[in-house]
Motif scaffolding. Structure first.
Motif, PDB file in Angstrom:
ATOM      1  N   TYR A 317      -3.689   1.253   9.665  1.00 30.51           N
ATOM      2  CA  TYR A 317      -4.389   0.520   8.624  1.00 30.51           C
ATOM      3  C   TYR A 317      -4.856  -0.672   9.461  1.00 30.51           C
ATOM      4  CZ  TYR A 317      -5.153  -2.015   4.427  1.00 30.51           C
ATOM      5  OH  TYR A 317      -5.629  -2.485   3.259  1.00 30.51           O
ATOM      6  N   VAL A 339       1.055   3.270  10.123  1.00 26.44           N
ATOM      7  CA  VAL A 339       1.406   3.342   8.948  1.00 26.44           C
ATOM      8  C   VAL A 339       2.542   4.463   8.951  1.00 26.44           C
ATOM      9  CG1 VAL A 339       0.709   4.323   6.541  1.00 26.44           C
ATOM     10  CG2 VAL A 339      -0.919   2.637   7.845  1.00 26.44           C
ATOM     11  N   ILE A 348       2.834  -0.091   5.478  1.00 25.36           N
ATOM     12  CA  ILE A 348       2.028  -0.640   6.501  1.00 25.36           C
ATOM     13  C   ILE A 348       2.698  -1.436   7.612  1.00 25.36           C
ATOM     14  CG2 ILE A 348      -0.288  -1.889   7.128  1.00 25.36           C
ATOM     15  CD1 ILE A 348      -1.230  -1.090   4.190  1.00 25.36           C
TER      16      ILE A 348
END
Length: 593
Positions: A317, A339, A348
């Motif tokens: 992410y 992630v 995350i």
């Protein structure tokens, strides 16, 4: 080392990397047998298989990423700067380089033109980048004009003129699209704020609606359906993974209701939430927080970004750090987080406090190995036919008043008469300023050219100018500006005499010595958010001039480095820039000759 004889060459001496500047001759002070090396710093690629966040420590806000083949493409917003919506690419999610802009100019409204400069803080906001059936799409909302889309066959352009899809009366910001190949339907989710809110919706915050689009992604087909309302809820992204719908949304958690979302307050946090539904894109949805601020960034809020996947099928992410916080960051830098999927939820970062919510990591192994260090361009000798992709104008430029060809190998900035300090010209109080010098000539002088700083740990930029073409009443030189501006340059008086001057954010000047040389070198350095200016007439001996000043994020912009040129009375005079080089504490690739 003389900056006038060596340019843009990185070399290793006793384990210390120096930066130099070349002349426009073939006589370079470098050992041709010496291997040039990129260097690392306190952020980004560490050269050992790991990276340190931020991976892109510069003001590249509101990112979205689209993967095509083995390449990742990122867009970021930049308001009234022109060209707009920078495009970067990467092979490993960590090292990014410039490849273009979506908008050659902000062509859809007069306030972004050089003769108005009345679009401060508007223009290009958070966008969505998509690739569908061999065509690129970029969606964004100009708060003053509405939802628009532009398309291209090649990511590097040319991009089409924007097509307006929804008026400003219905939408606020942050569109994101999704093509459902199974159902053969296309959708866009938009933060409509309170613009369509009915009395029956008693939930505080922004409404987020999903509209159906035509399959070619250029028309809205319905009135939209409300799917979520939340405090400061925006920046949605839609994903469909293993048959389950996920909507990522950035949302404020208010620990202290005495301040509004976005106001600096350690009790408040902008978090990343995820909506999940196995039934429909319209829900019903479960909601979970998956990312919040942690210990590694001084309790700096983290959210708003894009979910991406590596070739080994691991998930990552990319997100921004929120801007309303303290040094060591300037603007809204980009961070990369691993992630982990837990019970069907994408957590995350690392859950450092074991509460089921992820926090950002400081250092981590790279998602993809084997690619060299790269970075956005910085240095320039202005020898190309086009401006480097790192440069952006303050509003659309007056193209008749700048040139790379009138003097080969130099950037020429001609001085225009500064715009009137009247309504309709320059920044408006309610959109840009708190009476902090925004009535200055600087904000109404066209053809200011600049690029982002790369972190604030340390940095030094140097430029060589030829001031022989300057005329009476002209001011020109070097600028640092973001939330505030600080100038060092030459002012020409009525009699044609040139004097050095420094100008502070409130337009107060300190006048310096008369300058009789045609050549002027200006150097600016910062350590953290404290910066200085120096000048030289020979490129060897520099002398400080003006005070130590504070660089500051503000007006939704981080500090920038660049050049200015204007005339108080008439269109007259010019300044030439020979080269610019910038050394900073971060990854920097070897420059290609």
């Amino acid at each position: 080392m003389s900056y006038s004889t060596v340019y843009k060459v990185l070399f290793l001496i006793s384990g210390i990397i120096f930066f130099g500047c070349k002349s426009k001759t073939e006589n370079k002070e470098i050992n041709p047998n010496e291997e040039l090396q990129a260097h690392t710093g306190s952020w980004g690629d560490q050269g050992d298989g790991t990276y340190k966040n931020p991976v892109l420590n510069a003001d590249y806000p509101d990112s979205d990423i689209e993967q095509v083949g083995d390449t990742y493409y990122m867009i970021t917003s930049k308001q009234h700067m022109s060209p707009g919506m920078p495009i970067l690419e990467s092979k490993d999610m960590v090292n990014w380089k410039n490849v273009g802009h979506v908008f050659d100019s902000l062509s859809w409204a007069a306030e972004y033109n050089w003769d108005r400069m009345n679009g401060y803080s508007f223009g290009v906001w958070a966008g969505d980048l998509a690739y569908h059936e061999g065509r690129w799409y970029c969606y964004q909302i100009d708060y003053q004009h509405g939802l628009m889309v532009t398309t291209a066959n090649n990511i590097k352009g040319p991009w089409s003129k924007p097509t307006m899809m929804l008026p400003k009366e219905k939408v606020l910001d942050d569109p994101a699209v999704y093509w459902d190949e199974e159902a053969h339907k296309a959708y866009v989710i938009i933060n409509t704020g309170g613009k369509q809110k009915s009395e029956s919706n008693t939930i505080e915050g922004n409404e987020n609606r999903i509209y159906e689009m035509s399959w070619d992604g250029t028309e809205i087909l319905d009135e939209g359906r409300l799917v979520y309302t939340g405090m400061g809820a925006e920046a949605a992204k839609i994903y469909k993974i293993d048959g389950t719908w996920y909507i990522f949304i950035a949302q404020w958690t208010m620990g202290d209701t005495s301040t509004k979302p976005g106001v600096k307050n350690p009790k408040n946090d902008r978090k990343q939430i995820v909506l999940r539904s196995k039934e429909s894109i319209y829900g019903p949805y479960e909601v979970k927080t998956v990312l919040e601020k942690g210990s590694v960034f001084n309790n700096r809020s983290a959210s708003q970004g894009a979910l991406i996947q590596a070739p080994d099928e691991s998930w990552w992410y990319m997100h921004q750090l929120i801007q309303n916080d303290d040094i060591p960051f300037q603007g809204r830098p980009q961070c990369l987080e691993p992630v982990e999927w837990i019970d069907g939820w994408p957590i995350i970062g690392i859950d450092e406090d074991n509460d089921g919510v992820g926090e950002p990591v400081k250092q981590h192994k790279k998602p993809i190995k084997g690619f060299p260090i790269e970075a956005p361009s910085t240095d320039d000798d202005f020898s190309n036919a086009k401006l480097g992709m790192q440069w952006e104008w303050n509003h659309n430029p007056r193209n008749s008043h700048w040139s790379l060809t009138e003097r080969t190998g130099w950037l020429r900035l001609k001085a225009s008469k500064v715009l009137p300090n009247d309504k309709g010209f320059g920044p408006n109080i309610n959109e840009w300023t708190n009476n902090d010098g925004s009535d200055s000539d600087f904000w109404r002088a066209n053809n200011t050219l600049s690029q982002r700083i790369m972190g604030v740990t340390t940095g030094t930029a140097i430029a060589k100018f030829d001031v022989s073409g300057m005329k009476p009443h002209q001011l020109a030189g070097f600028v640092r500006f973001g939330g505030v501006f600080n100038l060092l340059g030459i002012e020409v008086d009525t009699n044609g005499k040139k004097h050095l001057f420094y100008m502070n954010p409130l337009s107060k000047k300190i006048m310096g010595p008369e300058i009789t040389s045609n050549e002027l070198y200006i150097r600016t350095s910062n350590k953290s958010n404290q910066a200085t200016y120096e000048y030289s007439l020979d490129g060897n001996t520099f002398k400080k001039f003006g005070p130590t000043f504070t660089i500051a994020f503000g007006k939704w912009t981080g500090d920038r480095l660049g050049f200015f040129s204007w005339n108080e009375k008439e269109d007259s005079g010019y300044i030439d820039v020979d080269w610019f080089t910038y050394d900073y504490d971060g990854p920097k690739a070897v420059m290609n000759e």
